[in-house]
Design a protein around this motif. Structure first.
Motif, short mmCIF file in Angstrom:
data_model
loop_
_atom_site.label_atom_id
_atom_site.label_comp_id
_atom_site.label_asym_id
_atom_site.label_seq_id
_atom_site.Cartn_x
_atom_site.Cartn_y
_atom_site.Cartn_z
N MET A 129 65.93 46.07 -85.40
CA MET A 129 65.89 46.46 -86.79
C MET A 129 65.86 47.97 -86.86
O MET A 129 65.60 48.65 -85.90
CB MET A 129 64.62 45.90 -87.42
CG MET A 129 64.71 45.88 -88.91
SD MET A 129 63.19 46.05 -89.83
CE MET A 129 61.88 46.08 -88.68
N TYR A 165 58.22 48.22 -78.49
CA TYR A 165 58.90 47.16 -77.75
C TYR A 165 58.06 45.90 -77.52
O TYR A 165 58.60 44.81 -77.41
CB TYR A 165 59.43 47.70 -76.41
CG TYR A 165 60.71 47.01 -76.00
CD1 TYR A 165 61.94 47.48 -76.42
CD2 TYR A 165 60.69 45.84 -75.24
CE1 TYR A 165 63.12 46.83 -76.09
CE2 TYR A 165 61.86 45.19 -74.90
CZ TYR A 165 63.08 45.69 -75.32
OH TYR A 165 64.25 45.03 -75.00
N HIS A 168 74.10 50.46 -80.04
CA HIS A 168 73.04 49.44 -80.04
C HIS A 168 72.99 48.72 -81.39
O HIS A 168 73.06 49.37 -82.43
CB HIS A 168 71.69 50.09 -79.73
CG HIS A 168 70.64 49.08 -79.39
ND1 HIS A 168 70.52 48.53 -78.14
CD2 HIS A 168 69.70 48.50 -80.15
CE1 HIS A 168 69.53 47.66 -78.14
NE2 HIS A 168 69.01 47.62 -79.36
O1 X8Z Z 1 67.08 45.89 -79.81
C1 X8Z Z 1 67.28 44.70 -79.97
C2 X8Z Z 1 68.10 44.23 -81.16
C3 X8Z Z 1 68.04 45.21 -82.28
S1 X8Z Z 1 66.69 44.99 -83.32
C4 X8Z Z 1 69.55 44.12 -80.74
N1 X8Z Z 1 66.84 43.78 -79.09
C5 X8Z Z 1 66.11 44.20 -77.91
C6 X8Z Z 1 66.97 44.98 -76.93
O2 X8Z Z 1 68.20 44.97 -77.07
O3 X8Z Z 1 66.43 45.57 -76.00
C7 X8Z Z 1 66.99 42.34 -79.19
C8 X8Z Z 1 66.22 41.78 -78.04
C9 X8Z Z 1 65.64 42.92 -77.27
#
Ligand code: X8Z
Ligand code: ZN
Length: 610
Positions: free
Chosen positions: A1, A517, A344
């Motif tokens: 997000m 995270y 991203h």
């Molecule tokens: O960052 C994200 C999303 C955006 S909110 C794509 N994720 C983490 C990552 O990519 O490290 C989703 C799961 C983990």
């Protein structure tokens, strides 16, 4: 997000600045106090003003950040910086801080909704407290510069320009270890470019947080959960304790599998470039019998996002607003177009109303299929709580993990075979190998992810902010945690990634979404709880193989807690929804059928890496 904020230079510049000046002027006077004849009325007046100013500046700031992330160029960076300052000037105004604190000190006269908004005012202020304007302005400047380096970074492979998706494709498909190492090395080149800014941000972010009495920046972020930093680390360690036996079995199985694939001796720890992900955070693609790659080759990227929308519409949610499709940036930048964009995925609530957008680089493959469902989860959460009963200040998730968890849970459901058959992604004749599917799910979006999220990421960022980690130890500490928690080592062996690299900084969140995270770890645990509840109590189907498709009862169940935004305590919402507190119980149950299978496969093998 993306919690964000911009285009001061576009339409509303005059209006916004005038409103801002009036708002600040009004606050610095003592008129509010004189006029309000009760604490509660005084709080209402203050919050009316705060909600209006916050929403207007949030929009200005978001648009500037959106422009800077989707088209990296100096004028967009300059606009982002200016908008960031205007946002902080309002939200971090010393008069705002004083008034919110004064009202909260009389909380027995306030409603729960007022208290929640006032606490949020203080959390927003703590991100840019204008009690120390120099610190705030430096933070905004360095963050803008860092995002620009990250989003505009030109990856190179053998001298040619490549996109992040190109590097990922090599890590997903190539069996040539030399090519894999080259792609992995190329992906880490952002680190040295970002390190000096990160060193500055460590001090600036801590300085900002300490200005309003938070012990460090990690503690400030964790305050959104109503927890202390030490409690958050302990929660994450609990997840790891609960799931360690399963992780050790999976790690062992995976390293034998990879050694066979690459014709190498079985290692103790897994070399990072053997795994399909730049950070070894997800270990998909190891289970041939569960591979869905071939079912995506004939689909378009557009159909991926439309299928994701259809999942939500099938549950009774509205179609996404037309503006979502008109304003989002969903596909990779055209090579040679000169435009550089953030690679991203993210989803944005631009105006805390109906302007929602997603920034992605969707290609037709299972990974982007999953990610599109994740991002739309944010979008549908934004829309669910955008209603008059939820004031703009509380148009956020019940906590950040709720926001990450909803799309995660829908992505889990959208990956289940009965669902994929029902929407025609898989042919009706597809024969599911249940163990293979479960193994692939555990590896790709479940167990190794927790050891990365609760282990490496959470501990490294805790050390960075709460323990003031020395910049001479950044990379050593990073790889210590990768080795200890994940059982993974650098491609050229332990000790090969000195401090001239900064591998933590290659992860988007370290730069753009700091000390956040653990939210993905909690979201992972929670997605299995919510999914478990839906499968057993609404669908009456096995959680490992079920189909939400077209089920309005599931939609009603989800809407109930999504529409609350942050107006209710997250613990209460979770308990009301599932009858349970946050727990790894559902996750352990989900993968229970794998345990015996893994133990058989691993018979006679050395388990783990120590
Ligand atoms: O960052 C994200 C999303 C955006 S909110 C794509 N994720 C983490 C990552 O990519 O490290 C989703 C799961 C983990
Ligand atoms: Zn997300």
């Amino acid at each position: 997000m993306k919690q964000s904020m911009t285009s001061l230079f576009r339409r509303p510049v005059g209006v916004i600045l005038l409103g801002l000046a009036l708002a600040i002027g009004a606050l610095t006077g003592l008129e509010l106090e004189a006029r309000a004849d009760s604490v509660s009325e005084q709080a209402d007046q203050f919050l009316t003003l705060m909600n209006a100013g916050y929403q207007a500046l949030y929009r200005v700031n978001s648009i500037a950040q959106w422009d800077a992330s989707t088209d990296v160029k100096p004028e967009h960076d300059a606009a982002r910086e200016t908008a960031g300052r205007a946002y902080a000037a309002f939200n971090g105004n010393p008069a705002v801080i004083t008034e919110a604190r004064a009202l909260l000190s009389q909380s027995s006269h306030l409603t729960d909704l007022q208290i929640r908004q006032l606490r949020q005012v203080l959390l927003n202020a703590a991100e840019g407290p204008m009690t120390n304007p120099d610190l705030v302005q430096r933070r905004i400047a360095v963050e803008t510069a860092e995002s620009s380096v990250l989003n505009g970074f030109q990856f190179k492979l053998e001298g040619s320009n490549v996109l992040a998706n190109d590097l990922d494709r090599i890590l997903v498909h190539s069996t040539d270890l030399g090519a894999r190492k080259a792609a992995w090395d190329a992906s880490k080149r952002t680190g040295p470019a970002l390190k000096p800014g990160l060193v500055e941000l460590q001090g600036l972010r801590n300085g900002v947080a300490r200005e309003l009495g938070h012990s460090n920046y990690f503690a400030l972020q964790v305050a959104a959960y109503g927890m202390t930093d030490a409690e958050m680390v302990a929660l994450n360690e609990g997840f790891l304790r609960d799931l360690r036996p399963l992780y050790l079995q999976l790690h062992t199985w995976a390293k034998y599998k990879l050694a066979e694939r690459y014709h190498q001796p079985v290692p103790n720890r897994i070399p990072a470039h053997w795994i399909n992900n730049r950070w070894s955070q997800e270990w998909g693609g190891l289970v041939e019998a569960a591979s869905l790659d071939s079912y995506f080759t004939n689909r378009t990227p557009e159909s991926i996002t439309k299928t994701a929308e259809q999942f939500y519409v099938g549950l009774g949610f509205d179609k996404l607003p037309e503006t979502f499709w008109a304003r989002s940036d969903l596909f990779p930048a055209v090579p040679g177009s000169g435009r550089l964009k953030n690679s991203h995925a993210s989803c944005w609530h631009i105006d805390l109303d109906h302007d929602i957008r997603s920034l992605m680089s969707v290609e037709s493959n299972p990974w982007w299929f999953y990610t599109a469902h994740h991002e739309l989860g944010h979008g549908y959460y934004f829309l669910a709580y955008t209603r008059p009963e939820v004031p703009p200040l509380l148009r956020i998730g019940a906590n950040p993990a709720f926001h990450e968890g909803i799309g995660e849970q829908i992505a889990l459901a959208a990956g289940q075979i009965p669902y994929l058959k029902s929407v025609g992604v898989l042919p009706a004749a597809y024969q599911e190998d249940r163990v293979a599917t479960l193994l692939e799910t555990a590896l790709s979006h479940g167990i190794p992810f927790l050891f990365w999220a609760s282990g490496t990421m959470t501990h490294w960022e805790y050390d960075l902010y709460a323990k003031d980690l020395a910049s001479s130890d950044y990379n050593a500490r990073w790889w210590k945690y990768v080795a200890d928690y994940q059982g993974v080592e650098p491609p050229s062996g332990p000790g090969s990634r000195g401090e001239e690299f900064c591998d933590a900084a290659t992860k988007t969140h370290i730069i753009d979404n700091p000390a956040y995270y653990y939210s993905y770890a909690i979201a992972t645990v929670q997605k299995f709880q919510i999914h478990d509840y839906i499968a057993r109590n609404i669908l009456h189907q096995p959680p490992q193989s079920c189909n939400y498709s077209g089920n309005r009862d599931v939609g009603d169940f989800l809407r109930k807690f999504l529409s609350a935004g942050a107006t209710k305590d997250w613990r209460v919402l979770l308990k009301e929804a599932t009858g349970e507190d946050l727990s790894t119980r559902a996750m352990r149950d989900y993968f229970q059928p794998l345990t015996q299978w893994l133990e058989e496969q691993n018979k006679g093998r050395k388990i783990g890496w120590d």
